[in-house]
Design a protein around this motif. Structure first.
Motif, PDB file in Angstrom:
ATOM      1  N   CYS A 432      15.618-161.871 -27.105  1.00 19.40           N
ATOM      2  CA  CYS A 432      15.003-163.186 -27.168  1.00 19.40           C
ATOM      3  C   CYS A 432      16.435-164.405 -27.613  1.00 19.40           C
ATOM      4  O   CYS A 432      17.064-163.618 -27.627  1.00 19.40           O
ATOM      5  N   ASP A 433      15.981-165.193 -27.358  1.00 21.50           N
ATOM      6  CA  ASP A 433      17.122-166.035 -27.497  1.00 21.50           C
ATOM      7  C   ASP A 433      18.072-166.505 -29.125  1.00 21.50           C
ATOM      8  O   ASP A 433      18.727-166.674 -28.930  1.00 21.50           O
ATOM      9  N   CYS A 434      17.044-166.346 -29.361  1.00 25.81           N
ATOM     10  CA  CYS A 434      17.997-166.384 -31.263  1.00 25.81           C
ATOM     11  C   CYS A 434      18.672-165.279 -31.276  1.00 25.81           C
ATOM     12  O   CYS A 434      19.891-164.999 -31.762  1.00 25.81           O
ATOM     13  N   LYS A 436      20.306-163.555 -28.569  1.00 23.50           N
ATOM     14  CA  LYS A 436      21.504-163.984 -27.763  1.00 23.50           C
ATOM     15  C   LYS A 436      22.365-164.950 -28.448  1.00 23.50           C
ATOM     16  O   LYS A 436      23.702-164.574 -29.280  1.00 23.50           O
ATOM     17  N   ASP A 437      21.596-166.197 -29.043  1.00 29.00           N
ATOM     18  CA  ASP A 437      22.945-167.380 -29.782  1.00 29.00           C
ATOM     19  C   ASP A 437      23.501-166.355 -31.151  1.00 29.00           C
ATOM     20  O   ASP A 437      24.708-167.127 -31.356  1.00 29.00           O
ATOM     21  N   PRO A 449      18.336-167.395 -18.358  1.00 30.80           N
ATOM     22  CA  PRO A 449      17.147-167.010 -18.805  1.00 30.80           C
ATOM     23  C   PRO A 449      16.023-166.898 -18.038  1.00 30.80           C
ATOM     24  O   PRO A 449      15.831-167.466 -17.384  1.00 30.80           O
ATOM     25  N   ILE A 462      11.751-167.709 -24.255  1.00 26.48           N
ATOM     26  CA  ILE A 462      13.199-167.702 -23.627  1.00 26.48           C
ATOM     27  C   ILE A 462      13.414-166.135 -23.438  1.00 26.48           C
ATOM     28  O   ILE A 462      13.720-166.017 -25.077  1.00 26.48           O
ATOM     29  N   TYR A 464      16.087-162.778 -22.578  1.00 23.67           N
ATOM     30  CA  TYR A 464      16.870-162.238 -21.606  1.00 23.67           C
ATOM     31  C   TYR A 464      16.796-160.828 -21.273  1.00 23.67           C
ATOM     32  O   TYR A 464      16.771-160.422 -22.448  1.00 23.67           O
TER      33      TYR A 464
END
Lengths: 482, 183
Positions: A432-434, A436-437, A449, A462, A464
């Protein structure tokens, strides 16, 4: 010093002190008995001589007394007898007493002797103290030991009293007439005693050593050995080996201790086995009595693709062998990256990562799982896993009943991770984007994404596709840079 | 003062008290202090030398019980002093003491036949008057000399018939001859 050494030291010390004391008392009592016997004999002999001289003297037979004294003195080599006047000079050695007696009775009762002693002995200076003690008022017999030319003697100074019935001839101006000196050669007795004491002491010492050795062995077998065995077992247990037992079967305290330790290790082994079926978080929670709380965690879900079809094609044993192999490998990799297996659900693995670098470690674990599964495709019958990773806040705590509970995580992130796992195809890792962040800048390569609609979510998410680690520096490259 | 100090002081005092309360009590004096007021056994001036006391001046006292001694009569006669008889002999330091001089020692015979320390039925006691210490003589020095009283001897009545005089040289009331020096 070890326990055995200390016990041996105490035993040997006690034995040596005890037996040494016994030996000392034995030696002193032996010496005292011998001295008492010799003194008693000397006392008796001096009494006989005293009475003999007194009874010779009273009727006026002084020459007979002198001859009697000389003959007794020459009886044996180990026996010496002397008679001193009260001034310490040898009696019968000159005419002084004869002259004094004749003057006192005012007539020539005794003729002067023409042959006088060639050597006039007197009390040795070294014995003067004893002599003075014997002739002090009140006078008393004095017993003492004496050495001469390497030989040992027991001696007595026996004072002769000037009794009222003696005063007619000898005058009444003095209390002591003279002193009988008897010397008994006790060299052989003393040597024999010393030998006896030495042999006895040696015997006692050997006995002490033998007893110490026997008691030491018994203690080693009865106490020290089992204690050491119990200690080794505890050491093994602390190292994670619960298979050992203490083989002590006795009905005493040590036997009871060994049985208790065996029971304890058995219980620990059971609990240890149980930990395999419980997550590390549950164990930690039990150990630290953690309260439920909201925390940020990274969830990693893996699932074997095509497993249902695989189960239909293969036998039970083959299925379990392949599945357990897969799960074992994944669990190993997750643990290596600091993750905690929350649970196995069929062919699915649920793992939780905590900490600031949890997203990175979860991603690394996922990459390693993918590599490991691909590398051992033959062993896993070409089965592959899809992996989903999500990061966010979860509720962590005990979930279940009083009879059965798990320390697990709840929340939307868990669902997201699970849905991502479901979406991922064989060999794919969806994050998930969290997550990735949460990764370090440029640490991993990602595709995306992508907007993905997940079951249960109204809005597309979103996500990845994790491809690999970007900045993996090989050892050779590192050296080149340095 | 700290409690620990108080406890220590109390312990020491208790120990001290217990020690002295358990100490062996002083034995009663064997020679009564008023023996100097008793009668004397002889009127002879005892300033001549004799073995044992040599030429030191002597005065012999006897208690009332001793004056009631028994005589068997016959020959040889047997004289017996009753239990409890005490004959105490003052010993002076010199032959001719002045009026102000006091004795330095007392030697006493105490009739006590059942006493384990008795020799010839008498306890032989020496008291040093300087320090007041009494000593029972368990050796044969005293009794061996006084044994001569039981035969002819050169003192006082001289025991001409060799009577058993119960170890006493000067039997009260037997002074037939008063002489300064028997030798």
């Amino acid at each position: 010093m070890g326990l055995a050494g200390r016990i041996n030291l105490v035993v040997v010390s006690t034995l040596f002190i005890g037996l040494g004391l016994v030996g000392y008392l034995y030696a002193t009592s032996l010496s005292s008995a011998r001295e008492g016997l010799v003194d008693s004999n000397l006392q008796r002999e001096s009494d006989i001589l005293y009475l003999s001289i007194e009874n010779f003297m009273l009727p006026g037979d002084a020459p007979v007394a002198a001859r009697f004294f000389d003959e007794v003195a020459g009886l044996s080599a180990g026996y010496s007898l002397r008679l001193y006047r009260r001034n310490g000079a040898m009696a019968f050695s000159d005419n002084m007493t004869i002259d004094a007696v004749n003057a006192a009775i005012r007539k020539t009762r005794f003729e002067r002797r023409n042959e006088l002693a060639k050597t006039v002995l007197s009390v040795d200076i070294s014995d003067r103290l004893q002599f003075d003690k014997a002739t002090a008022i009140p006078p008393e017999s004095v017993f003492f030991s004496w050495k001469d030319s390497g030989r040992s003697y027991k001696r007595v100074y026996r004072p002769l009293l000037n009794l009222p019935k003696c005063a007619g001839c000898h005058g009444s101006d003095h209390t002591i007439r003279g002193v009988i000196d008897i010397r008994a050669d006790v060299t052989n007795e003393v040597r024999s005693e010393a030998l006896t004491v030495a042999v006895s002491a040696s015997g006692f010492a050997l006995m002490a050593l033998a007893l110490a050795a026997i008691i030491g062995r018994i203690l080693r077998a009865v106490v020290v050995g089992p204690v050491i065995a119990i200690g080794r077992l505890c050491l093994d247990v602390s190292g994670g080996d619960f298979t050992g037992r203490v083989d002590v079967k006795r009905d005493d305290e040590i036997g009871g201790l060994a049985a208790t330790v065996n029971d304890m290790v058995h219980g620990l082994r059971e609990r240890y086995e149980l930990t395999k079926y419980v997550s590390a978080g549950t164990i930690t929670s039990l150990a630290s009595s953690q309260e439920p709380r909201r925390v940020e965690r990274t969830l990693l879900f893996t699932d074997v693709r095509g497993f249902t079809a695989y189960t239909e094609r293969n036998g039970v044993e083959a299925i379990l062998a392949v599945l357990n192999g897969l799960l074992e490998k994944q669990a190993e990799i997750i643990a290596a990256h600091g993750g905690d297996i929350d649970k196995f659900v069929g062919d699915e693995v649920v793992a939780v990562f905590s900490g600031d670098d949890a997203p990175a470690r979860a991603c690394d674990a996922a990459l390693d799982i993918r590599v490991a599964v691909a590398a051992n495709a033959a062993a896993y019958d070409s089965l592959a896993v899809g992996i989903g990773i999500a990061t966010g806040h979860v509720i962590q705590g005990m979930v279940g009943s009083h009879r059965r509970a798990d320390f697990t995580v709840l929340g939307d992130v868990v669902n997201v991770a699970s849905r991502l796992c479901s979406k991922a195809k064989a060999g794919q890792i969806l994050v998930c984007d969290c997550t990735k962040d949460g990764l370090g800048a440029g640490s991993h390569t990602m595709a995306g994404p992508y907007r993905v609609t997940l079951k249960g979510k109204a809005e597309p998410q979103i996500v990845y596709l994790l491809q690999g680690k970007k900045n993996v520096i090989k050892v050779g490259e590192l050296h080149d840079e340095a | 003062m700290k409690p620990r100090t108080i406890i220590a002081v109390c312990s020491v005092l208790t120990l001290f008290g217990l020690t002295f309360s358990c100490a062996k009590p002083q034995p009663p004096s064997l020679i009564p202090s008023d023996y100097g007021r008793w009668k004397t056994t002889t009127g002879i001036t005892l300033d001549y030398p004799i073995p044992g006391h040599e030429d030191r001046f002597r005065v012999i006292h006897i208690n009332d019980k001793g004056l009631g001694f028994a005589r068997s009569g016959g020959s040889p006669e047997r004289i017996t002093f009753s239990e409890g008889t005490i004959i105490a002999k003052d010993i002076y330091a010199v032959k001719n003491p002045g009026p102000a001089d006091l004795p330095v020692m007392v030697t006493a015979m105490i009739k006590s036949g059942s006493d384990p320390n008795a020799r010839g039925g008498w306890l032989w006691v020496v008291k040093d008057l300087k320090i007041g210490k009494e000593t029972i003589m368990t050796g044969d020095f005293c009794v061996r000399c006084h044994d001569n009283a039981n035969e002819k001897h050169p003192y006082g009545w001289k025991n001409p018939d060799g009577a058993f005089a119960d170890y006493v040289f000067f039997i009260p009331g037997t002074d037939s001859v008063v002489e300064a020096n028997p030798y």
